[in-house]
Structures are given as structure tokens and as C-alpha cells.
Design a protein around this motif. Sequence first.
Motif, PDB file in Angstrom:
ATOM      1  N   UNK A  11      -4.587   0.911   8.301  1.00 58.18           N
ATOM      2  CA  UNK A  11      -4.684  -0.463   7.806  1.00 58.18           C
ATOM      3  C   UNK A  11      -5.772  -1.222   8.552  1.00 58.18           C
ATOM      4  N   UNK A  12      -6.207  -2.311   7.950  1.00 53.81           N
ATOM      5  CA  UNK A  12      -7.215  -3.162   8.572  1.00 53.81           C
ATOM      6  C   UNK A  12      -7.195  -4.540   7.945  1.00 53.81           C
ATOM      7  N   UNK A  13      -8.273  -5.273   8.197  1.00 56.75           N
ATOM      8  CA  UNK A  13      -8.395  -6.633   7.689  1.00 56.75           C
ATOM      9  C   UNK A  13      -9.456  -6.662   6.614  1.00 56.75           C
ATOM     10  N   UNK A  14      -9.060  -7.001   5.387  1.00 58.94           N
ATOM     11  CA  UNK A  14     -10.020  -7.126   4.288  1.00 58.94           C
ATOM     12  C   UNK A  14     -10.829  -5.866   4.084  1.00 58.94           C
ATOM     13  N   UNK A  15     -12.120  -6.038   3.863  1.00 54.52           N
ATOM     14  CA  UNK A  15     -13.000  -4.913   3.599  1.00 54.52           C
ATOM     15  C   UNK A  15     -13.514  -4.221   4.844  1.00 54.52           C
ATOM     16  N   UNK A  16     -13.122  -4.710   6.026  1.00 49.28           N
ATOM     17  CA  UNK A  16     -13.604  -4.101   7.270  1.00 49.28           C
ATOM     18  C   UNK A  16     -13.024  -2.711   7.452  1.00 49.28           C
ATOM     19  N   UNK A  17     -13.620  -1.975   8.367  1.00 46.40           N
ATOM     20  CA  UNK A  17     -13.124  -0.637   8.708  1.00 46.40           C
ATOM     21  C   UNK A  17     -11.690  -0.751   9.225  1.00 46.40           C
ATOM     22  N   UNK A  18     -10.865   0.257   8.980  1.00 46.45           N
ATOM     23  CA  UNK A  18      -9.481   0.204   9.441  1.00 46.45           C
ATOM     24  C   UNK A  18      -9.385   0.050  10.961  1.00 46.45           C
ATOM     25  N   UNK A  54      -1.755  -7.171   6.552  1.00 43.58           N
ATOM     26  CA  UNK A  54      -2.969  -6.367   6.612  1.00 43.58           C
ATOM     27  C   UNK A  54      -3.246  -5.728   5.261  1.00 43.58           C
ATOM     28  N   UNK A  55      -4.440  -5.212   5.121  1.00 43.69           N
ATOM     29  CA  UNK A  55      -4.805  -4.417   3.971  1.00 43.69           C
ATOM     30  C   UNK A  55      -4.369  -2.982   4.281  1.00 43.69           C
ATOM     31  N   UNK A  56      -3.212  -2.583   3.722  1.00 44.44           N
ATOM     32  CA  UNK A  56      -2.694  -1.228   3.953  1.00 44.44           C
ATOM     33  C   UNK A  56      -3.504  -0.233   3.132  1.00 44.44           C
ATOM     34  N   UNK A  66      14.696   1.100   3.762  1.00 43.00           N
ATOM     35  CA  UNK A  66      14.012   0.487   2.619  1.00 43.00           C
ATOM     36  C   UNK A  66      12.511   0.391   2.883  1.00 43.00           C
ATOM     37  N   UNK A  67      11.714   0.850   1.937  1.00 46.11           N
ATOM     38  CA  UNK A  67      10.255   0.753   2.062  1.00 46.11           C
ATOM     39  C   UNK A  67       9.856  -0.711   1.876  1.00 46.11           C
ATOM     40  N   UNK A  68       9.278  -1.313   2.926  1.00 49.35           N
ATOM     41  CA  UNK A  68       8.847  -2.714   2.847  1.00 49.35           C
ATOM     42  C   UNK A  68       7.332  -2.844   2.959  1.00 49.35           C
ATOM     43  N   UNK A  69       6.628  -1.741   2.721  1.00 46.95           N
ATOM     44  CA  UNK A  69       5.167  -1.760   2.776  1.00 46.95           C
ATOM     45  C   UNK A  69       4.634  -2.877   1.881  1.00 46.95           C
ATOM     46  N   UNK A  70       3.748  -3.692   2.420  1.00 38.92           N
ATOM     47  CA  UNK A  70       3.101  -4.787   1.681  1.00 38.92           C
ATOM     48  C   UNK A  70       4.064  -5.879   1.213  1.00 38.92           C
ATOM     49  N   UNK A  71       5.235  -5.981   1.824  1.00 38.13           N
ATOM     50  CA  UNK A  71       6.164  -7.060   1.496  1.00 38.13           C
ATOM     51  C   UNK A  71       5.679  -8.344   2.163  1.00 38.13           C
ATOM     52  N   UNK A  72       5.790  -9.456   1.484  1.00 43.68           N
ATOM     53  CA  UNK A  72       5.334 -10.754   2.010  1.00 43.68           C
ATOM     54  C   UNK A  72       6.108 -11.100   3.290  1.00 43.68           C
ATOM     55  N   UNK A  73       5.418 -11.738   4.260  1.00 41.23           N
ATOM     56  CA  UNK A  73       6.060 -12.047   5.539  1.00 41.23           C
ATOM     57  C   UNK A  73       7.396 -12.774   5.436  1.00 41.23           C
ATOM     58  N   UNK A  74       7.492 -13.776   4.553  1.00 43.46           N
ATOM     59  CA  UNK A  74       8.753 -14.521   4.454  1.00 43.46           C
ATOM     60  C   UNK A  74       9.891 -13.639   3.941  1.00 43.46           C
ATOM     61  N   UNK A  75       9.564 -12.635   3.135  1.00 46.69           N
ATOM     62  CA  UNK A  75      10.589 -11.711   2.655  1.00 46.69           C
ATOM     63  C   UNK A  75      10.982 -10.711   3.741  1.00 46.69           C
ATOM     64  N   UNK A  76      10.035 -10.351   4.592  1.00 49.90           N
ATOM     65  CA  UNK A  76      10.348  -9.459   5.716  1.00 49.90           C
ATOM     66  C   UNK A  76      11.317 -10.161   6.669  1.00 49.90           C
TER      67      UNK A  76
END
Length: 195
Positions: A11-18, A54-56, A66-76
Motif C-alpha cells: 500500500x501507499x499514498x495516491x499514485x506514489x510508490x508503495x 491508504x491506496x491498497x 471479517x475482511x475490512x480491507x478499504x473500509x472507511x475509518x468511521x466504520x472501522x
Amino acid sequence: MSILALNDVTAGYGGDAPILHGVSLHLDDGEIVSIIGPNGAGKSTAMKAVFGMLDMRGGSVVLDGEDITDTAPEKVVAKGVCFVPQTDNVFPNLTVEENLEMGAYILEGSIEEPLSRVYDLFPPLLEKRRQVAGTLSGGQRQMVAMGRALMLSPKVLMLDEPTAGLSPKYAQEIFDLVLRVNKTGTPVLMVEQNA
């Protein structure tokens, strides 16, 4: 069974390298797991992966099966993970008690029981409950931030460098508090520079 697992996360931030390349870690019920390393090693970034900040690009984050990959912070948070950031971790213009109340924002009904539990765990906060949090020492602010997170009785408590900037005396006090929190049954994932 792991209560929290990062499985081969890239994972990383946006289009940057992981920043993270195939990171895996597991936190079991009742454990304290520390991620230790220098600045820029990706320790805090691993925690942000849990919160979908992050950009997973690969891998998964699993909470209590439970898989929570890419779940919004408030839901986590609603699923039971609370995070105490390294800096800006209290509302400085609110009292200690108001800060703690902010931690209970998703609870329905009375917050007296969780408030009482936090005051039992951190007695100095009861004494300072009417004091504005911005006037507290660094160690006391850390107690407020941890207490606010514990208002939700989380499945997992995540701490990002809880001793950063503290004197050795206060750092030891915070480590003692982490042990005390863990003994209540709360698993802790903690990032630290100082082993």
C-alpha cells in the motif's frame, strides 16, 4: 485466532510508490504487539492500512475474521478498532471529561459505565476531569487520548508512538498504562521507535 491481521499488504499514498511491500502481522486476543523501527520505516503507515487510509495495492486487512480491507475509518471504529495518534491526540480546548465524552460519540444511551471504567483505569483523570486538556502534561494528555479510545471498549487499541516526546519517567508510566489496559483484555498494537 488473530483478532487483527494484515496479510501481505502492499500500500501507499495516491499514485506514489508503495510504502508497504508485502507486510504481514497478526495480533492475537490478549496480546501486545509492537512495531519497532526508525522514522520513515512505514510503522504508522501499517496502522493507516487498517483504517483504509491508504491506496491498497495488494493483500488484506482482517478484523475478527471479517475482511475490512478499504473500509472507511468511521466504520472501522464502529467495528471495534480505536486509534490513538502520536500528535494532536486531544481536543485542547475541551476539559478532560469532554474529551472522554467525545470518545463515546457512537454509543447509544448513558456513558456513565464507560466513563467510570476509564476513571478506574486512569485515576489521575478523575481528579483532573474539569481541567482543560491543553493545560495537561504530555503524559497526562496521552492518558486522556487512551481513555477516550477506551470509552468504546474496543476489540483492538492501536497506539502510534505513545511515548514520543516524553521524559523517560513519563515514558515508563505510559508503558505501565499500556500493560494495565492490556490486562483488562484489550489487545494492543503499538508503534514505537524506542525498543
